[in-house]
Design a protein around this motif. Sequence first.
Motif, PDB file in Angstrom:
ATOM      1  N   UNK A  35      44.220  31.684  48.026  1.00  0.00           N
ATOM      2  CA  UNK A  35      44.923  31.968  46.775  1.00  0.00           C
ATOM      3  C   UNK A  35      43.933  32.299  45.648  1.00  0.00           C
ATOM      4  N   UNK A  36      42.838  31.529  45.563  1.00  0.00           N
ATOM      5  CA  UNK A  36      41.837  31.808  44.535  1.00  0.00           C
ATOM      6  C   UNK A  36      41.179  33.166  44.758  1.00  0.00           C
ATOM      7  N   UNK A  37      40.889  33.487  46.008  1.00  0.00           N
ATOM      8  CA  UNK A  37      40.296  34.787  46.312  1.00  0.00           C
ATOM      9  C   UNK A  37      41.244  35.915  45.917  1.00  0.00           C
ATOM     10  N   UNK A  38      42.526  35.741  46.273  1.00  0.00           N
ATOM     11  CA  UNK A  38      43.501  36.785  45.961  1.00  0.00           C
ATOM     12  C   UNK A  38      43.641  36.973  44.448  1.00  0.00           C
ATOM     13  N   UNK A  39      43.672  35.872  43.697  1.00  0.00           N
ATOM     14  CA  UNK A  39      43.789  35.966  42.238  1.00  0.00           C
ATOM     15  C   UNK A  39      42.634  36.741  41.642  1.00  0.00           C
ATOM     16  N   UNK A  40      41.416  36.428  42.085  1.00  0.00           N
ATOM     17  CA  UNK A  40      40.236  37.131  41.577  1.00  0.00           C
ATOM     18  C   UNK A  40      40.297  38.618  41.911  1.00  0.00           C
ATOM     19  N   UNK A  41      40.730  38.934  43.125  1.00  0.00           N
ATOM     20  CA  UNK A  41      40.796  40.339  43.544  1.00  0.00           C
ATOM     21  C   UNK A  41      41.886  41.093  42.782  1.00  0.00           C
ATOM     22  N   UNK A  42      43.018  40.441  42.523  1.00  0.00           N
ATOM     23  CA  UNK A  42      44.085  41.104  41.758  1.00  0.00           C
ATOM     24  C   UNK A  42      43.628  41.390  40.326  1.00  0.00           C
ATOM     25  N   UNK A  43      42.917  40.451  39.716  1.00  0.00           N
ATOM     26  CA  UNK A  43      42.396  40.683  38.368  1.00  0.00           C
ATOM     27  C   UNK A  43      41.440  41.876  38.366  1.00  0.00           C
TER      28      UNK A  43
END
Length: 509
Positions: A35-43
């Motif tokens: 989830x943290x990886x996905x959030x960073x990538x979406x930003x």
Amino acid sequence: MSAPARAKRARTNEPPRAVIYVRQSLYREESVSLELQETSCREHCVRHGYRVVDVIPDPGISGRKWDKRPGIQRVLAMVAAGDVQRVIVWRWARLARKGLYQHLAIDTVERTGAVVESSTEPFDTKTAGGQFGRDVMFAAATFESNQKGEQWREAHDHRRSRGLPATGGPRFGYVRHTDDGERYEPHPDTRETLRWMYLAYVDGHGFAAISRELNTRGIANSRGRRWAPKAVQTVLDSGFGAGLLVRDEYQDEKQVSIPIGDREWMPGAQDPVIDDDEWSDYLDARYARTHMAPGTINPKHPLSGLMRCGDDGCGRGPMNRRKIGPHYTFTCVNHLRFGTGEPCNVMESRVIERVKHWLGEVADDVGTAAQRARDAQQAQLRVRSDAEAARTELGRIDRELAELTRHLVAGRVPEPAYDAARDELMTERGAAERRVAVAEQHTTPPGPPPDELARDLLGTWDLLPVLRRREMLAQLIDRVEITPGEPNSAGRGRRRAAIRVVPKWEAEP
């Protein structure tokens, strides 16, 4: 850029399409959540104006296991199809940890015109400096991965040096104590079950049969779950119950599978629940079944794999056991599938009766079958005796050649005499080598005498499991050949098929 990618990009002026790839490491200390990886990538995608079309995870999979990661393969397939122009990762190391796979992934993506970007390690990979920075990140990830692998190997080696398994945890048949140093002691309740598992396999039961029996008895495995055949195999092959530790190889915290024939064992600190002879019997049974044809490893019938059609018209193919009405028959597979040759069917009861009659001849040491068995035994003795004599001859010749060479070096034999004597000895050596080769080609491993084996088989036929009967028959019988019956004189139907037992000592090499 590939043709599919150019075509898809030409149809629209939409923002670059991006796929986010996230992978969770096996190592706890760097196990950043998906989830943290996905959030960073979406930003990252919002900042650069990319449209995210998919998020593909590879949860809990090592970065070194390239072929075991379905997620990264899906990503590369999307890139190849022209569905995306950007692959976004949290860190460059999420792609892979081995240098070969890192550059393979980058090359596969960039050959299509797409780009890989990291949300936390931004480099302009269109420049030499950016490519260098990315490669430094790759090198650091590879170094870190290799260093962790070395630490795991050192930890495993240290445990094995103390007589402990490479990894801790429960072992079936044992109690693990950690109060005063780690140790394993035979479990008072399950130790005999573990011993029974070894003996059952030696007696002819397969892993599937053993797991079924354990589950029927309500005996759970070391993790409190139902048994599967593979779990039974893993427990028995480990040799832990014999007081041994297997010299396993590990990579990225995962045990590398080693075939049973290539394994090595070392003494462990735990007390065994089976003795050395029982362990040797188990290994002998495992090795024997490893080389059996796939259809005979867990046979449903003692003649599985031994039945052959004797009709040249169908290629003398195998015969399958089929149920027709209340009875079982053996039917030629090639005729059934392709219509080749003549129809060949025989009742199972007739075949069993004929095989038992043949076994009786061998067991009673009477009749043609028994005489040929005795002849075969005598022939084998002669072959082994000739091989031993030829090896003795080779040893003598090699000693004379060595002595002759020493005389030449010392000047006691002139060179022409040396050449003549050496040529003569080499001619003798060639003849001896040919005798050894011929003898080895016709030598079969020594085993119980055919009459003794046949008596044991007949006496315990109804008591033995199917696999054990199949193994004993295979030591005596090369094949049971069924020849289609001739049409009868009235032109209606056929005569009964002929049954011929072909023993090992009559089979063509």
